[in-house]
Design an enzyme around this catalytic site. Structure first.
Site, PDB file in Angstrom:
ATOM      1  N   GLU A 240     -20.748 -87.893 -30.868  1.00 31.00           N
ATOM      2  CA  GLU A 240     -21.878 -87.134 -31.388  1.00 31.00           C
ATOM      3  C   GLU A 240     -22.546 -87.841 -32.566  1.00 31.00           C
ATOM      4  OE1 GLU A 240     -20.450 -82.567 -30.243  1.00 31.00           O
ATOM      5  OE2 GLU A 240     -20.529 -83.214 -32.336  1.00 31.00           O
ATOM      6  N   GLU A 241     -21.758 -88.347 -33.502  1.00 33.03           N
ATOM      7  CA  GLU A 241     -22.326 -88.898 -34.730  1.00 33.03           C
ATOM      8  C   GLU A 241     -22.834 -90.327 -34.566  1.00 33.03           C
ATOM      9  OE1 GLU A 241     -20.022 -88.396 -38.223  1.00 33.03           O
ATOM     10  OE2 GLU A 241     -19.920 -86.205 -38.037  1.00 33.03           O
TER      11      GLU A 241
ATOM     12  N   GLU B   4     -16.469 -86.138 -31.833  1.00 34.55           N
ATOM     13  CA  GLU B   4     -17.176 -86.392 -33.082  1.00 34.55           C
ATOM     14  C   GLU B   4     -17.716 -87.823 -33.150  1.00 34.55           C
ATOM     15  OE1 GLU B   4     -18.268 -84.523 -35.355  1.00 34.55           O
ATOM     16  OE2 GLU B   4     -17.275 -82.637 -34.889  1.00 34.55           O
TER      17      GLU B   4
END
Length: 338
Positions: free
Chosen positions: A225-226, A222
């Protein structure tokens, strides 16, 4: 429906074909006959998903048969199934098309057979291609257990005692990543969609754990990805359980401390409006954070950990004797090792 008659001990074998087949009078093992029919395209277990059961009965079709056939062996088709670990059976249908009428006939014969065997739960995994078989199965007493993108799981409890089948999965698992650098700055993002869209609130990178994914790995994913930041999982600092939060399912949310391995931010264009390194106290004193008790608690835990006065749960690889697969036990490794 065609029948194959053997000359001695007189077996009758029924198949889904309109042709009558002649065999010589020599007795042939059933496995050999089965392979012969497979080769000729007359029998296909992969298509029908069947098993075969034998029942003995006295022939009464005609006087001449009664005098020459003392005993017949009837072979019936039932759904192919494997035993589960709890006294039930599991049927996994292939995605080859099947007529609903044929399915009902097989299902009824199978249920009768499994009841005689004392089976308990019957599970049928139907691929999405066989959606036409859902209604007939429901009419025979099955109900929905759960569904995924490519299959539906139906289940039926056979005994007259109380249903003891386990319910479907009840929780979704999420993660929030507390990523702090040596400058006492925390990685925060603003979202383009969802409840925080347009609010100006800065929050930790968050997301849902994928199927088959460990919590520690989900947190690393995460963050990448972010925000485009490489990171290393350190500890689980806290977790929250809530209910009726996602299609009436419960939710587990784990706050994970992460160590950054890179520092140049590259926000995810599709979901993230902005991302930055922010002084921790600036994040913690946001009105939105201070307004919500849960966020205040999380901010206090992260601050205490940052100051070296809190020990979370490290991920310790382990293997159980049940599955022989690697998993993680999350524990306070600092106190265990001391």
């Amino acid at each position: 429906m065609a029948c194959v008659k053997f000359a001695s001990r007189f077996s009758i074998l029924c198949f889904a074909t309109s042709r009558t087949l002649n065999l010589n009078s020599k007795i042939r093992p059933f496995s050999t006959v089965k392979q012969t029919f497979k080769a000729k395209g007359k029998l296909n277990d992969a298509r029908f998903g069947i098993s075969l059961i034998r029942r003995f009965w006295m022939s009464s079709s005609s006087p001449s048969q009664e005098s020459s056939e003392k005993q017949t062996q009837q072979v019936e088709r039932i759904l192919d199934a494997r035993d589960d670990d709890h006294g039930g059976v599991m049927v996994e249908m292939t995605n080859e098309s099947m007529d609903a009428g044929v399915f009902v006939s097989l299902l009824r014969a199978s249920l009768s057979h499994w009841r005689q065997q004392g089976k308990k739960g019957v599970w049928i995994k139907l691929p999405i291609e066989l959606v036409n078989l859902v209604e007939p199965a429901v009419k025979e007493g099955f109900y929905y257990h759960h569904a995924e993108a490519k299959y539906i799981m139906l289940v039926h409890w056979l005994p007259s005692i109380a249903n003891a089948l386990p319910a479907s999965a009840s929780h979704r698992v999420g993660v929030g990543a507390f990523v702090v650098n040596k400058k006492n700055e925390v990685l925060v993002v603003q979202e383009k969609s969802g409840a925080f869209r347009g609010t100006g609130v800065w929050k930790f990178p968050t997301g849902v754990v994928d199927e088959g994914e460990d919590i520690c790995d989900a947190a690393v994913r995460e963050v990448k990805e972010e925000a485009g930041i490489d990171s290393k999982f350190v500890e689980i600092l806290a977790f929250r359980q809530s209910h009726k939060s996602f299609f009436d399912k419960s939710d587990l949310f784990f706050v994970c401390m992460m160590q950054p391995l890179s520092f140049d931010i590259k926000p995810q264009e599709a979901e993230i409006e902005a991302a930055q390194w922010m002084p921790y106290e600036e994040y913690a004193t946001q009105p939105f954070v201070q307004k919500h008790e849960l966020l205040r608690y999380i901010a206090d835990v992260c601050r205490t950990k940052k100051d070296g006065r809190y020990s979370g749960f490290s991920a310790v690889p382990t293997i159980t004797s049940f599955s022989k697969k690697k998993s993680y036990l999350y524990l306070n490794k600092k106190d265990v090792d001391s």
